[in-house]
Design an enzyme around this catalytic site. Structure first.
Site, PDB file in Angstrom:
ATOM      1  N   CYS A   1     110.558  35.292  67.840  1.00 48.97           N
ATOM      2  CA  CYS A   1     109.316  35.060  68.539  1.00 48.97           C
ATOM      3  C   CYS A   1     108.574  33.909  67.880  1.00 48.97           C
ATOM      4  CB  CYS A   1     108.546  36.363  68.392  1.00 48.97           C
ATOM      5  SG  CYS A   1     107.408  36.557  69.614  1.00 48.97           S
TER       6      CYS A   1
ATOM      7  N   THR B   1     105.453  29.378  70.851  1.00 44.78           N
ATOM      8  CA  THR B   1     105.603  28.947  72.247  1.00 44.78           C
ATOM      9  C   THR B   1     106.569  29.840  73.005  1.00 44.78           C
ATOM     10  OG1 THR B   1     105.204  26.668  71.537  1.00 44.78           O
ATOM     11  CG2 THR B   1     106.135  26.968  73.736  1.00 44.78           C
TER      12      THR B   1
ATOM     13  N   VAL C   1     112.753  34.340  72.103  1.00 44.36           N
ATOM     14  CA  VAL C   1     114.166  34.324  72.484  1.00 44.36           C
ATOM     15  C   VAL C   1     114.807  35.663  72.119  1.00 44.36           C
ATOM     16  CG1 VAL C   1     116.362  33.096  72.230  1.00 44.36           C
ATOM     17  CG2 VAL C   1     114.214  31.833  72.060  1.00 44.36           C
TER      18      VAL C   1
ATOM     19  N   SER D   1     108.105  33.902  59.020  1.00 37.92           N
ATOM     20  CA  SER D   1     109.398  34.593  58.982  1.00 37.92           C
ATOM     21  C   SER D   1     110.509  33.722  59.560  1.00 37.92           C
ATOM     22  CB  SER D   1     109.313  35.936  59.690  1.00 37.92           C
ATOM     23  OG  SER D   1     108.870  35.744  60.992  1.00 37.92           O
ATOM     24  N   ASP D   2     110.176  32.817  60.497  1.00 39.98           N
ATOM     25  CA  ASP D   2     111.219  31.917  61.021  1.00 39.98           C
ATOM     26  C   ASP D   2     111.782  31.040  59.906  1.00 39.98           C
ATOM     27  OD1 ASP D   2     108.649  30.696  60.888  1.00 39.98           O
ATOM     28  OD2 ASP D   2     109.171  29.189  62.389  1.00 39.98           O
ATOM     29  N   ARG D   3     110.933  30.657  58.967  1.00 43.88           N
ATOM     30  CA  ARG D   3     111.378  29.791  57.871  1.00 43.88           C
ATOM     31  C   ARG D   3     112.256  30.570  56.889  1.00 43.88           C
ATOM     32  NH1 ARG D   3     106.197  26.781  55.707  1.00 43.88           N
ATOM     33  NH2 ARG D   3     107.667  25.056  55.443  1.00 43.88           N
TER      34      ARG D   3
ATOM     35  N   ASP E   1     112.758  22.237  61.593  1.00 43.24           N
ATOM     36  CA  ASP E   1     112.689  23.058  62.809  1.00 43.24           C
ATOM     37  C   ASP E   1     111.630  22.475  63.747  1.00 43.24           C
ATOM     38  OD1 ASP E   1     112.380  25.037  64.761  1.00 43.24           O
ATOM     39  OD2 ASP E   1     112.755  26.666  63.361  1.00 43.24           O
TER      40      ASP E   1
ATOM     41  N   THR F   1     106.717  24.792  67.714  1.00 45.03           N
ATOM     42  CA  THR F   1     105.301  24.531  67.987  1.00 45.03           C
ATOM     43  C   THR F   1     104.745  23.668  66.855  1.00 45.03           C
ATOM     44  OG1 THR F   1     105.250  26.728  68.942  1.00 45.03           O
ATOM     45  CG2 THR F   1     103.118  25.653  68.549  1.00 45.03           C
TER      46      THR F   1
END
Ligand SMILES: Nc1ncnc2c1ncn2[C@@H]1O[C@H](COP(=O)(O)OP(=O)(O)O)[C@@H](O)[C@H]1O
Ligand SMILES: CC(C)(COP(=O)(O)O)[C@@H](O)C(=O)NCCC(=O)O
Ligand SMILES: [K+]
Length: 259
Positions: free
Chosen positions: A7, A10, A13, A108-110, A129, A132
């Site tokens: 998540c 923007t 997935v 958390s994406d990182r 990455d 956004t």
């Protein structure tokens, strides 16, 4: 099967992992108002369309938007009868802890990108990455996240420019043939495209100087392939980097549970 949810600010997935490969990847906009029932209608309809059975028994979530996690938890509880693993929560361990200032919460994406990049390429990485925000994650030799850079995202910058200047329209990002634009839209597209190429190359150069060692550069995010056309700086472009990391973190925690 395992449902991996990424998540971002923007897009959200969903990707379904059958233990061997991803069977289906679905994208929707991120909206914290979306209820568990709405997620399920969307998800099950598209799964049927792709002829993938909806037998989800485990879920892992990475979210840069804290508010959406509540409804995703309800989705897991009501429709998949499971408790999701949520990256960044104390009960979701990482193979190598990040080394950052005390009290800092890393997106958390990182963290997920770091685990994924280290698995595929080993240490000494810069992961770019294009979300956004355009983020740079620096991965140490042992696979630890040790910091990085957060810049405005490509579309975020374009939108800000359009909002701030009365005569500048909304434009889509594309790769211009030349740096000199001969109309307003072309000028804006040049500024964004070549501006971000310069930003990425410049920041990578500074990080490499600070680290005093060779570092591979991995690009991910929706706009990565477009920017890869304008620079030689990326060693690899991987659109499944975050999803691969979610599978790895899920497996790592399951193995710890049974050890
Ligand atoms: N395949 C694509 N082509 C063009 N633009 C894209 C694509 N995928 C995403 N984008 C755009 O890139 C930006 C970042 O998207 P995304 O990587 O999904 O961000 P986030 O992870 O922060 O939600 C968004 O503005 C989105 O509209
Ligand atoms: C920098 C981000 C906004 C990027 O998120 P995204 O573009 O994927 O939505 C996100 O990773 C975040 O909220 N990070 C928290 C601060 C940090 O990572 O240091
Ligand atoms: K992201």
């Amino acid at each position: 099967m395992l449902l991996c949810i990424d998540c971002g600010n923007t897009n959200t997935v969903f990707s379904v992992w059958d233990g061997d490969k991803f069977r289906c990847t679905l994208r929707t906009t991120t909206e914290h108002q979306r209820t568990a029932d709405q997620y399920f209608v969307w998800f099950s309809t598209l799964m049927q369309h792709h002829k993938v059975p909806v037998d989800i028994d485990e879920v892992i979530i990475s979210s840069t938007v804290p508010r959406v996690v509540f409804n995703l938890r309800v989705l897991c509880d009501h429709y998949f009868s499971c408790r999701p693993m949520v990256v960044g929560k104390p009960d979701c361990a990482l193979p190598v802890a990040p080394r950052v200032d005390q009290g800092t919460t890393v997106g958390s994406d990182r963290l997920v990108n770091t685990v994924s990049g280290f698995d595929r390429h080993g240490g000494d990485l810069i992961i770019v990455d294009f979300g956004t925000a355009t983020t740079f994650d620096v991965v140490d030799t042992d696979g630890a996240y040790i910091g990085g850079v957060i810049s405005p995202g490509v579309n975020t910058s374009l939108e800000a420019l359009h909002m701030a200047a009365a005569a500048l329209p909304h434009v889509d990002v594309t790769k211009p043939q030349s740096a000199i634009g001969t109309n307003t839209v072309a000028c804006m597209q040049s500024g964004i495209y070549w501006g971000y190429v310069g930003l990425v190359e410049g920041i990578v150069r500074l990080i490499r100087i600070e680290r005093e060692r060779p570092m591979k550069v991995i690009a991910t995010g929706g706009l990565a392939p477009l920017f890869a056309q304008g620079t030689e700086i990326f060693d690899s472009v991987e659109d499944d980097l975050t999803m691969h990391g979610l599978v790895l973190i899920h497996r790592y925690n399951r193995e710890r549970d049974t050890a």
